[in-house]
Design a protein around this motif. Structure first.
Motif, PDB file in Angstrom:
ATOM      1  N   GLU A   1      48.182 -29.427 -37.935  1.00 19.00           N
ATOM      2  CA  GLU A   1      47.816 -30.033 -36.613  1.00 19.00           C
ATOM      3  C   GLU A   1      47.219 -31.710 -36.950  1.00 19.00           C
ATOM      4  OE1 GLU A   1      44.645 -29.765 -33.084  1.00 19.00           O
ATOM      5  OE2 GLU A   1      44.463 -28.455 -34.515  1.00 19.00           O
ATOM      6  N   ALA A   2      46.617 -31.722 -37.795  1.00 16.70           N
ATOM      7  CA  ALA A   2      46.204 -32.805 -38.398  1.00 16.70           C
ATOM      8  C   ALA A   2      47.359 -33.901 -38.919  1.00 16.70           C
ATOM      9  CB  ALA A   2      45.256 -32.889 -39.630  1.00 16.70           C
ATOM     10  N   ALA A   3      48.221 -33.322 -39.444  1.00 18.07           N
ATOM     11  CA  ALA A   3      49.544 -34.075 -40.107  1.00 18.07           C
ATOM     12  C   ALA A   3      50.315 -34.442 -38.954  1.00 18.07           C
ATOM     13  CB  ALA A   3      50.201 -33.224 -40.906  1.00 18.07           C
ATOM     14  N   GLU A   4      50.484 -33.695 -38.014  1.00 23.47           N
ATOM     15  CA  GLU A   4      51.371 -33.859 -36.664  1.00 23.47           C
ATOM     16  C   GLU A   4      50.503 -34.959 -35.762  1.00 23.47           C
ATOM     17  OE1 GLU A   4      51.826 -30.304 -34.510  1.00 23.47           O
ATOM     18  OE2 GLU A   4      53.595 -29.545 -35.955  1.00 23.47           O
ATOM     19  N   ASN A   5      49.117 -35.110 -35.722  1.00 24.34           N
ATOM     20  CA  ASN A   5      48.604 -36.069 -34.845  1.00 24.34           C
ATOM     21  C   ASN A   5      48.801 -37.444 -35.815  1.00 24.34           C
ATOM     22  OD1 ASN A   5      47.800 -34.494 -32.848  1.00 24.34           O
ATOM     23  ND2 ASN A   5      45.809 -33.853 -34.062  1.00 24.34           N
ATOM     24  N   LEU A   6      48.674 -37.325 -37.228  1.00 26.64           N
ATOM     25  CA  LEU A   6      48.863 -38.467 -37.948  1.00 26.64           C
ATOM     26  C   LEU A   6      50.384 -38.859 -37.975  1.00 26.64           C
ATOM     27  CD1 LEU A   6      48.202 -40.190 -40.616  1.00 26.64           C
ATOM     28  CD2 LEU A   6      49.350 -38.279 -41.929  1.00 26.64           C
ATOM     29  N   ASP A   7      51.145 -38.249 -37.752  1.00 26.16           N
ATOM     30  CA  ASP A   7      52.519 -38.464 -37.585  1.00 26.16           C
ATOM     31  C   ASP A   7      52.881 -39.337 -36.315  1.00 26.16           C
ATOM     32  OD1 ASP A   7      55.622 -38.193 -38.236  1.00 26.16           O
ATOM     33  OD2 ASP A   7      55.558 -37.345 -36.407  1.00 26.16           O
ATOM     34  N   ALA A   8      52.056 -38.753 -35.119  1.00 25.88           N
ATOM     35  CA  ALA A   8      52.185 -39.388 -33.798  1.00 25.88           C
ATOM     36  C   ALA A   8      51.612 -40.928 -33.922  1.00 25.88           C
ATOM     37  CB  ALA A   8      51.644 -38.525 -32.815  1.00 25.88           C
ATOM     38  N   MET A   9      50.415 -40.835 -34.627  1.00 30.93           N
ATOM     39  CA  MET A   9      49.976 -42.237 -34.550  1.00 30.93           C
ATOM     40  C   MET A   9      50.788 -43.087 -35.444  1.00 30.93           C
ATOM     41  SD  MET A   9      46.223 -43.185 -36.049  1.00 30.93           S
ATOM     42  CE  MET A   9      45.450 -45.026 -35.814  1.00 30.93           C
ATOM     43  N   ARG A  10      51.474 -42.718 -36.539  1.00 31.79           N
ATOM     44  CA  ARG A  10      52.450 -43.413 -37.400  1.00 31.79           C
ATOM     45  C   ARG A  10      53.449 -43.717 -36.493  1.00 31.79           C
ATOM     46  NH1 ARG A  10      52.118 -42.032 -43.396  1.00 31.79           N
ATOM     47  NH2 ARG A  10      54.329 -41.835 -43.220  1.00 31.79           N
ATOM     48  N   GLN A  11      53.802 -43.153 -35.539  1.00 26.92           N
ATOM     49  CA  GLN A  11      55.166 -43.635 -34.815  1.00 26.92           C
ATOM     50  C   GLN A  11      54.808 -44.667 -33.867  1.00 26.92           C
ATOM     51  OE1 GLN A  11      57.263 -40.259 -32.697  1.00 26.92           O
ATOM     52  NE2 GLN A  11      57.045 -38.838 -34.586  1.00 26.92           N
ATOM     53  N   THR A  12      53.605 -44.627 -33.240  1.00 23.85           N
ATOM     54  CA  THR A  12      53.063 -45.671 -32.415  1.00 23.85           C
ATOM     55  C   THR A  12      52.938 -46.749 -33.129  1.00 23.85           C
ATOM     56  OG1 THR A  12      52.001 -43.984 -31.037  1.00 23.85           O
ATOM     57  CG2 THR A  12      51.234 -46.116 -31.031  1.00 23.85           C
ATOM     58  N   GLU A  13      52.377 -46.859 -34.226  1.00 21.70           N
ATOM     59  CA  GLU A  13      52.123 -48.121 -35.036  1.00 21.70           C
ATOM     60  C   GLU A  13      53.527 -48.581 -35.560  1.00 21.70           C
ATOM     61  OE1 GLU A  13      49.316 -49.711 -35.771  1.00 21.70           O
ATOM     62  OE2 GLU A  13      48.393 -48.372 -34.037  1.00 21.70           O
ATOM     63  N   GLY A  14      54.410 -47.633 -35.937  1.00 21.68           N
ATOM     64  CA  GLY A  14      55.869 -48.077 -36.296  1.00 21.68           C
ATOM     65  C   GLY A  14      56.492 -48.924 -35.117  1.00 21.68           C
ATOM     66  N   GLY A  15      56.131 -48.437 -33.915  1.00 19.25           N
ATOM     67  CA  GLY A  15      56.999 -49.095 -32.789  1.00 19.25           C
ATOM     68  C   GLY A  15      56.437 -50.489 -32.813  1.00 19.25           C
ATOM     69  N   LYS A  16      55.126 -50.583 -33.041  1.00 22.68           N
ATOM     70  CA  LYS A  16      54.686 -52.068 -32.730  1.00 22.68           C
ATOM     71  C   LYS A  16      55.134 -52.887 -33.874  1.00 22.68           C
ATOM     72  CE  LYS A  16      50.249 -50.199 -30.664  1.00 22.68           C
ATOM     73  NZ  LYS A  16      48.726 -50.069 -30.634  1.00 22.68           N
ATOM     74  N   LEU A  17      55.224 -52.374 -35.041  1.00 20.23           N
ATOM     75  CA  LEU A  17      55.554 -53.081 -36.168  1.00 20.23           C
ATOM     76  C   LEU A  17      57.104 -53.705 -35.846  1.00 20.23           C
ATOM     77  CD1 LEU A  17      54.287 -51.330 -39.051  1.00 20.23           C
ATOM     78  CD2 LEU A  17      53.262 -53.329 -38.278  1.00 20.23           C
ATOM     79  N   ILE A  18      57.885 -52.743 -35.326  1.00 24.42           N
ATOM     80  CA  ILE A  18      59.435 -52.972 -35.134  1.00 24.42           C
ATOM     81  C   ILE A  18      59.462 -54.054 -34.272  1.00 24.42           C
ATOM     82  CG2 ILE A  18      61.606 -52.164 -34.270  1.00 24.42           C
ATOM     83  CD1 ILE A  18      60.804 -51.711 -37.418  1.00 24.42           C
TER      84      ILE A  18
END
Length: 295
Positions: free
Chosen positions: A140-157
């Protein structure tokens, strides 16, 4: 989807025996580095937890912190040593026979309080059950981490693509201006020769044209401009619909973009193009910094 390597996630799991909390934080790193901190008694689960996290976040420096709260009545059991109790009982009876004048008989209370007859000990735990609970919290923690990394990745791109457009537009400005460089050089060369020879001497036109041709060949940046624009297009194609980590590809591509901009600056030998190149290098450096955070 492009993901950042920076993020945080939290997960919890609870059953009749224990309450488990898992927190995961990650930052950028060239490779995968996962560190797990949890009670020593659960060390057997470390490899499985690392594999689970890496399956969701394959790159980055990742810290996994797991806390386990045992329920009050769980985790211990009373162990009764009846064989030892029997030995105490027989010994007490022998003592009574040896000293009949002493009052009292061996009792249950007396035997039960003898050393090691009854003692509390850690209950044997089911490792598979524990691993299942730990894995549930960590997942559950890793999936929440992944969701945040996706959001941050979208901003970077979004930022990287904006700067890529700026780089491409600047390259187009250089491309439009480049033919003027040779003309400016020819005019300056004529003026310099005229100053040296004076107005009464004819300027050797063929020699000037030859010098201008040599300069034009040395300062030609057509190939570099074409490659730089191609790199911009390639960058867009890499991030468009990416389904796997692209950070290393982008890092290599940005190095190539920087190489082309350096070559343009060194070959052009013109202040206007140099100013454009400074813009190119500044934006490429900003992209490079952003790429360091992309998985």
């Amino acid at each position: 989807m492009v993901k950042s390597m920076t993020g945080f996630g939290r997960g919890v799991y609870e059953d009749e025996q224990r309450a488990i909390t898992a927190e995961i934080k990650s930052v950028n790193h060239r490779y995968s580095e996962i560190a797990v901190k949890m009670p020593r008694k659960y060390a057997f689960a470390e490899d499985a937890i690392k594999a689970l996290v890496k399956g969701i976040a394959p790159r980055g420096k990742i810290d996994v912190m797991i806390g386990v709260d045992e329920k009050a009545s769980e985790g211990t059991e009373i162990r009764l040593n009846t064989e030892l109790a029997g030995q105490y009982f027989e010994s007490l009876k022998t003592l009574k026979s040896a000293f009949p004048e002493l009052s009292g008989d061996p009792s249950l209370r007396m035997v039960a309080t003898m050393p090691d007859v009854m003692k509390a000990a850690a209950a044997e735990e089911d490792e598979e059950q524990i691993l299942a609970g730990l894995s549930a919290a960590v997942k559950e923690a890793a999936e929440n981490l992944d969701a945040m990394r996706q959001t941050e990745g979208g901003k970077l791109i979004g930022d990287i693509l904006m700067r890529t457009d700026l780089i491409e537009n600047t390259a187009l400005e250089i491309e439009k201006y480049a033919p003027q460089v040779a003309k400016n050089y020819t005019e300056k060369l004529k003026a310099r020769i005229q100053d040296l020879l004076g107005d009464g001497v004819a300027i050797p036109e063929d020699r000037i044209l030859l010098e201008a041709a040599v300069f034009a060949d040395k300062s030609d940046i057509t190939e570099e401009i074409v490659r730089l624009k191609s790199h911009c297009a390639h960058l867009r194609s890499i991030v468009d619909g990416a389904k796997e980590p692209v950070g290393k590809k982008l890092d290599f591509l940005v190095q190539e973009m920087n190489r082309e901009s350096n070559t343009i600056g060194s070959k052009a030998n013109d202040i206007s193009i140099t100013n454009h190149v400074l813009v190119l290098k500044a934006e490429i450096e900003k992209i490079r910094e952003q790429v360091q955070n992309i998985e």
